[in-house]
Scaffold this motif. Structure first.
Motif, PDB file in Angstrom:
ATOM      1  N   LEU A 117       0.846  -1.200   0.000  1.00 19.95           N
ATOM      2  CA  LEU A 117       0.000   0.000   0.000  1.00 19.95           C
ATOM      3  C   LEU A 117       0.879   1.247   0.000  1.00 19.95           C
ATOM      4  O   LEU A 117       1.872   1.316   0.713  1.00 19.95           O
ATOM      5  CB  LEU A 117      -0.900   0.009   1.239  1.00 19.95           C
ATOM      6  N   HIS A 118       0.492   2.220  -0.804  1.00 16.12           N
ATOM      7  CA  HIS A 118       1.255   3.473  -0.900  1.00 16.12           C
ATOM      8  C   HIS A 118       0.389   4.547  -1.545  1.00 16.12           C
ATOM      9  O   HIS A 118      -0.669   4.253  -2.089  1.00 16.12           O
ATOM     10  CB  HIS A 118       2.524   3.259  -1.743  1.00 16.12           C
ATOM     11  N   VAL A 119       0.869   5.792  -1.468  1.00 15.20           N
ATOM     12  CA  VAL A 119       0.298   6.867  -2.292  1.00 15.20           C
ATOM     13  C   VAL A 119       1.410   7.327  -3.224  1.00 15.20           C
ATOM     14  O   VAL A 119       2.586   7.294  -2.864  1.00 15.20           O
ATOM     15  CB  VAL A 119      -0.253   8.043  -1.441  1.00 15.20           C
ATOM     16  N   ASP A 120       1.030   7.749  -4.439  1.00 11.36           N
ATOM     17  CA  ASP A 120       2.034   8.061  -5.464  1.00 11.36           C
ATOM     18  C   ASP A 120       2.664   9.437  -5.276  1.00 11.36           C
ATOM     19  O   ASP A 120       2.011  10.373  -4.822  1.00 11.36           O
ATOM     20  CB  ASP A 120       1.394   8.044  -6.858  1.00 11.36           C
ATOM     21  N   ASN A 121       3.915   9.510  -5.673  1.00 11.58           N
ATOM     22  CA  ASN A 121       4.577  10.803  -5.871  1.00 11.58           C
ATOM     23  C   ASN A 121       5.715  10.540  -6.841  1.00 11.58           C
ATOM     24  O   ASN A 121       6.045   9.388  -7.121  1.00 11.58           O
ATOM     25  CB  ASN A 121       5.091  11.373  -4.550  1.00 11.58           C
ATOM     26  N   PHE A 122       6.290  11.585  -7.387  1.00  6.28           N
ATOM     27  CA  PHE A 122       7.362  11.420  -8.369  1.00  6.28           C
ATOM     28  C   PHE A 122       8.681  11.930  -7.778  1.00  6.28           C
ATOM     29  O   PHE A 122       8.889  13.140  -7.723  1.00  6.28           O
ATOM     30  CB  PHE A 122       7.030  12.186  -9.663  1.00  6.28           C
ATOM     31  N   PRO A 123       9.568  11.008  -7.347  1.00  2.36           N
ATOM     32  CA  PRO A 123      10.800  11.446  -6.676  1.00  2.36           C
ATOM     33  C   PRO A 123      11.633  12.427  -7.511  1.00  2.36           C
ATOM     34  O   PRO A 123      12.215  13.357  -6.961  1.00  2.36           O
ATOM     35  CB  PRO A 123      11.569  10.132  -6.458  1.00  2.36           C
ATOM     36  N   SER A 124      11.684  12.234  -8.828  1.00  4.67           N
ATOM     37  CA  SER A 124      12.544  13.118  -9.623  1.00  4.67           C
ATOM     38  C   SER A 124      11.777  14.262 -10.295  1.00  4.67           C
ATOM     39  O   SER A 124      12.383  15.171 -10.844  1.00  4.67           O
ATOM     40  CB  SER A 124      13.313  12.308 -10.668  1.00  4.67           C
ATOM     41  N   SER A 125      10.459  14.204 -10.285  1.00 12.32           N
ATOM     42  CA  SER A 125       9.655  15.272 -10.905  1.00 12.32           C
ATOM     43  C   SER A 125       8.671  15.843  -9.890  1.00 12.32           C
ATOM     44  O   SER A 125       7.499  15.460  -9.875  1.00 12.32           O
ATOM     45  CB  SER A 125       8.860  14.733 -12.106  1.00 12.32           C
ATOM     46  N   PRO A 126       9.139  16.753  -9.051  1.00 12.11           N
ATOM     47  CA  PRO A 126       8.256  17.294  -7.997  1.00 12.11           C
ATOM     48  C   PRO A 126       6.989  17.903  -8.587  1.00 12.11           C
ATOM     49  O   PRO A 126       7.051  18.558  -9.630  1.00 12.11           O
ATOM     50  CB  PRO A 126       9.124  18.386  -7.349  1.00 12.11           C
ATOM     51  N   THR A 127       5.852  17.676  -7.937  1.00 10.54           N
ATOM     52  CA  THR A 127       4.585  18.239  -8.448  1.00 10.54           C
ATOM     53  C   THR A 127       4.250  19.550  -7.728  1.00 10.54           C
ATOM     54  O   THR A 127       3.348  20.252  -8.159  1.00 10.54           O
ATOM     55  CB  THR A 127       3.406  17.272  -8.238  1.00 10.54           C
ATOM     56  N   ARG A 128       4.923  19.825  -6.613  1.00 15.11           N
ATOM     57  CA  ARG A 128       4.685  21.049  -5.827  1.00 15.11           C
ATOM     58  C   ARG A 128       3.200  21.193  -5.473  1.00 15.11           C
ATOM     59  O   ARG A 128       2.659  22.289  -5.497  1.00 15.11           O
ATOM     60  CB  ARG A 128       5.210  22.275  -6.570  1.00 15.11           C
ATOM     61  N   GLY A 129       2.574  20.072  -5.192  1.00 16.55           N
ATOM     62  CA  GLY A 129       1.183  20.093  -4.725  1.00 16.55           C
ATOM     63  C   GLY A 129       0.163  19.707  -5.768  1.00 16.55           C
ATOM     64  O   GLY A 129      -0.988  19.436  -5.439  1.00 16.55           O
ATOM     65  N   LYS A 130       0.562  19.721  -7.047  1.00 14.72           N
ATOM     66  CA  LYS A 130      -0.392  19.323  -8.087  1.00 14.72           C
ATOM     67  C   LYS A 130      -0.866  17.896  -7.851  1.00 14.72           C
ATOM     68  O   LYS A 130      -0.103  17.042  -7.397  1.00 14.72           O
ATOM     69  CB  LYS A 130       0.252  19.407  -9.473  1.00 14.72           C
ATOM     70  N   ARG A 131      -2.118  17.635  -8.201  1.00 20.84           N
ATOM     71  CA  ARG A 131      -2.697  16.312  -8.040  1.00 20.84           C
ATOM     72  C   ARG A 131      -2.185  15.360  -9.115  1.00 20.84           C
ATOM     73  O   ARG A 131      -1.929  15.780 -10.246  1.00 20.84           O
ATOM     74  CB  ARG A 131      -4.236  16.392  -8.154  1.00 20.84           C
ATOM     75  N   ILE A 132      -2.080  14.076  -8.744  1.00 14.89           N
ATOM     76  CA  ILE A 132      -1.735  13.026  -9.708  1.00 14.89           C
ATOM     77  C   ILE A 132      -2.998  12.209  -9.963  1.00 14.89           C
ATOM     78  O   ILE A 132      -3.500  11.522  -9.066  1.00 14.89           O
ATOM     79  CB  ILE A 132      -0.615  12.109  -9.165  1.00 14.89           C
ATOM     80  N   LEU A 133      -3.507  12.333 -11.179  1.00 15.91           N
ATOM     81  CA  LEU A 133      -4.726  11.609 -11.567  1.00 15.91           C
ATOM     82  C   LEU A 133      -4.334  10.567 -12.601  1.00 15.91           C
ATOM     83  O   LEU A 133      -3.620  10.882 -13.555  1.00 15.91           O
ATOM     84  CB  LEU A 133      -5.734  12.594 -12.169  1.00 15.91           C
ATOM     85  N   ARG A 134      -4.797   9.328 -12.423  1.00 20.60           N
ATOM     86  CA  ARG A 134      -4.412   8.289 -13.375  1.00 20.60           C
ATOM     87  C   ARG A 134      -5.611   7.520 -13.914  1.00 20.60           C
ATOM     88  O   ARG A 134      -6.543   7.204 -13.166  1.00 20.60           O
ATOM     89  CB  ARG A 134      -3.411   7.327 -12.717  1.00 20.60           C
TER      90      ARG A 134
END
Ligand SMILES: [Fe+2]
Length: 291
Positions: free
Chosen positions: A136-153
């Motif tokens: 179990l995890h929540v997504d984030n991009f280690p090399s491409s910071p989103t600076r708060g933007k949502r990740i929708l897939r």
């Protein structure tokens, strides 16, 4: 517990009725998974060979740039790579058309990011705990910071053997954040600039990116949590699709092969209720701005 809300979409393009759109956006922002049991991505007969596992592949995923022009991770000859690019590109266009129609309130704010094809069987795959998406995890991009933007897939199961893709779904983001925030380390002063200068990140990480990365890692490293966290399982049938804010919804993919995935980024300001964004939840808990 994370809900799965089914919507009766049957086509990737075309106008979606207002009531359905409103239900979709509300459920999505509330942290549900939207399932589309009757939304099938059509793999053409002359593309079926692309679904076979790649021999000697270095990468588990094949990915296409947001513009659709650069393909990474594909093995084999140029003609095969071109056909792969066409198939993944077709999915990207269809997923984008559907997302723009269903999520019409977000209008132009939805940004298309990478598209990926995941041909390999997930169950039994050897990988490091950090890359192990059966946890179990929540997504984030280690090399491409989103600076708060949502990740929708948007995902589509195109398994040619007609087998479902199995997921685990965890507790709501607020519970998760309350549980882990007290244990997350603060960013070291200047570290975001150093990582960026070294090329480890493509832009400086905000405090938000830092905390999301550590939240991801803490969850995955915590075997006790993986076993005992409130959770449910769900099977996404072959020939179906689903959509979810993966930065908010605790998830794990445990079994299945051959899935397509399209990522979008969305500024928090474009949401109907931005207070539900992980950025705002973490800011409330820490009582400070994080991006
Ligand atoms: Fe994930």
């Amino acid at each position: 517990m994370t809900e799965v809300v089914s919507l009766p979409l049957t086509a990737w393009s075309g106008e979606i009725e207002g009531g359905l759109r409103a239900r979709g956006v509300e459920a999505l922002e509330a942290g549900a998974v939207l399932a589309f049991p009757a939304l099938c991505f059509q793999v053409r007969d002359d593309e079926l060979d692309l679904l076979a596992p790649q021999v000697g592949a270095k990468s588990k995923n094949i990915s296409l740039s947001p513009g659709g022009d650069a393909l990474k991770g594909v093995e084999g000859d140029e003609a095969r790579a071109r056909r792969m690019q066409q198939m993944i590109g077709r999915f990207a266009d269809q997923a984008e058309a559907m997302a723009r129609s269903l999520l019409a309130p977000y209008a132009g704010a939805l940004q298309r990011a990478r598209t990926s094809f995941r041909p390999e069987e997930i169950a039994g795959r050897q990988t490091s705990w950090r890359k192990d998406d059966t946890r179990l995890h929540v997504d984030n991009f280690p090399s491409s910071p989103t600076r708060g933007k949502r990740i929708l897939r948007v995902f589509a199961n195109i398994n040619p053997a007609d087998e479902p893709r199995h997921w685990r779904l965890g507790e709501p983001f607020e519970r998760l954040a309350e549980r882990y925030v007290p244990a997350l380390p603060r960013p070291l002063w200047g570290s975001a600039q150093v990582l960026n200068a070294l090329g480890i990140t493509k832009a400086p990480r905000s405090a938000y990116d830092h905390y999301m990365l550590h939240l991801h890692d803490r969850m995955k490293a915590d075997q006790g949590y993986q076993r005992t966290a409130p959770q449910s399982t769900w099977e996404f049938a072959a020939g179906s699709a689903w959509m979810v804010f993966t930065d908010q919804v605790s998830h794990a993919a445990t079994q299945g092969k051959c899935a397509l995935e399209q990522t979008f980024l969305l500024p928090v300001q474009a949401m109907q209720d931005g207070e539900r964004a992980p950025l705002r939840v973490l800011e409330r808990l820490m009582a400070r701005k994080l991006a």
